[in-house]
Design a protein around this motif. Structure first.
Motif, PDB file in Angstrom:
ATOM      1  N   GLN A  25       0.813  -1.205   0.000  1.00 60.12           N
ATOM      2  CA  GLN A  25       0.000   0.000   0.000  1.00 60.12           C
ATOM      3  C   GLN A  25       0.848   1.256   0.000  1.00 60.12           C
ATOM      4  O   GLN A  25       0.439   2.283  -0.507  1.00 60.12           O
ATOM      5  N   HIS A  27       3.166   1.943  -1.779  1.00 54.38           N
ATOM      6  CA  HIS A  27       3.563   2.294  -3.134  1.00 54.38           C
ATOM      7  C   HIS A  27       2.378   2.517  -4.071  1.00 54.38           C
ATOM      8  O   HIS A  27       2.564   2.722  -5.253  1.00 54.38           O
ATOM      9  N   GLU A  28       1.168   2.448  -3.550  1.00 52.82           N
ATOM     10  CA  GLU A  28       0.004   2.699  -4.383  1.00 52.82           C
ATOM     11  C   GLU A  28      -0.142   4.186  -4.633  1.00 52.82           C
ATOM     12  O   GLU A  28       0.277   5.009  -3.831  1.00 52.82           O
ATOM     13  N   LEU A  29      -0.744   4.512  -5.751  1.00 49.04           N
ATOM     14  CA  LEU A  29      -0.990   5.919  -6.064  1.00 49.04           C
ATOM     15  C   LEU A  29      -2.089   6.472  -5.178  1.00 49.04           C
ATOM     16  O   LEU A  29      -2.959   5.742  -4.718  1.00 49.04           O
ATOM     17  N   SER A  30      -2.046   7.771  -4.986  1.00 53.89           N
ATOM     18  CA  SER A  30      -3.086   8.424  -4.208  1.00 53.89           C
ATOM     19  C   SER A  30      -3.635   9.603  -4.994  1.00 53.89           C
ATOM     20  O   SER A  30      -3.071  10.002  -6.002  1.00 53.89           O
ATOM     21  N   ALA A  34      -4.462   8.449  -8.924  1.00 52.78           N
ATOM     22  CA  ALA A  34      -5.175   7.183  -8.739  1.00 52.78           C
ATOM     23  C   ALA A  34      -6.551   7.262  -9.390  1.00 52.78           C
ATOM     24  O   ALA A  34      -6.975   6.328 -10.077  1.00 52.78           O
ATOM     25  N   CYS A  40       1.817   2.168 -12.715  1.00 51.41           N
ATOM     26  CA  CYS A  40       3.256   2.361 -12.495  1.00 51.41           C
ATOM     27  C   CYS A  40       3.982   2.701 -13.792  1.00 51.41           C
ATOM     28  O   CYS A  40       4.805   3.618 -13.847  1.00 51.41           O
ATOM     29  N   HIS A  44       6.978   5.435 -14.374  1.00 52.85           N
ATOM     30  CA  HIS A  44       8.249   4.742 -14.160  1.00 52.85           C
ATOM     31  C   HIS A  44       8.775   4.063 -15.417  1.00 52.85           C
ATOM     32  O   HIS A  44       9.921   3.638 -15.460  1.00 52.85           O
ATOM     33  N   THR A  90       8.219  16.024  -6.786  1.00 57.53           N
ATOM     34  CA  THR A  90       7.898  15.162  -5.650  1.00 57.53           C
ATOM     35  C   THR A  90       8.426  15.701  -4.322  1.00 57.53           C
ATOM     36  O   THR A  90       8.128  15.139  -3.272  1.00 57.53           O
ATOM     37  N   ILE A  95       3.064  11.521  -4.508  1.00 55.68           N
ATOM     38  CA  ILE A  95       2.378  10.647  -5.447  1.00 55.68           C
ATOM     39  C   ILE A  95       2.040   9.333  -4.748  1.00 55.68           C
ATOM     40  O   ILE A  95       0.988   8.760  -4.947  1.00 55.68           O
ATOM     41  N   HIS A  96       2.948   8.878  -3.895  1.00 58.42           N
ATOM     42  CA  HIS A  96       2.747   7.650  -3.140  1.00 58.42           C
ATOM     43  C   HIS A  96       2.588   7.917  -1.646  1.00 58.42           C
ATOM     44  O   HIS A  96       2.508   6.993  -0.857  1.00 58.42           O
ATOM     45  N   LYS A  97       2.590   9.182  -1.265  1.00 54.11           N
ATOM     46  CA  LYS A  97       2.461   9.570   0.140  1.00 54.11           C
ATOM     47  C   LYS A  97       1.777  10.932   0.175  1.00 54.11           C
ATOM     48  O   LYS A  97       1.648  11.590  -0.859  1.00 54.11           O
TER      49      LYS A  97
END
Length: 115
Positions: A25, A27-30, A34, A40, A44, A90, A95-97
């Motif tokens: 979780q 590393h999931e997008l928010s 999302a 990814c 990436h 970032t 993006i992940h947080k």
């Protein structure tokens, strides 16, 4: 296997699954990314990344620093045209947080809204 060992093994297995889920979780997008259905590979360039996306990955969709600075020029302090120069997107935009506004570390009087 006796009941005590079986119970210990089951508890360890459950704990492992919980820890793996928490790691996945992280590393999931928010947020908007999302909701837009990005994967990814979109940033990436690989399906299973092992490192951060390239610094210019954001600019492929959002435009260069000049374009982004123009979009936020009406703010009382333009975070995309600051004395800190061109920071990695970032640095502020999570993006992940959750996002964090770096300007507020020194300028507590600024009023920015997270998107």
């Amino acid at each position: 296997m006796n009941k005590l060992k079986l119970g210990t093994c089951a508890a360890a297995l459950i704990a492992g699954v919980i820890l793996m889920s928490a790691g996945a979780q992280a590393h999931e997008l928010s947020g908007k990314h999302a909701r837009e259905g990005l994967k990814c590979v979109d940033c990436h360039k690989v399906d299973k990344p092992v490192s951060a996306a390239a610094p210019d990955a954001c600019m492929e969709c959002h435009g260069d620093y000049g374009k982004v600075a123009a979009l936020t020029k009406s703010l009382h302090a333009n975070p995309h045209d600051s004395h800190l120069g061109r920071l990695a997107c970032t640095k502020c935009h999570g993006i992940h947080k959750p996002s964090e506004i770096v300007c507020l570390e020194c300028h507590s009087e600024f009023e920015f809204k997270l998107k």
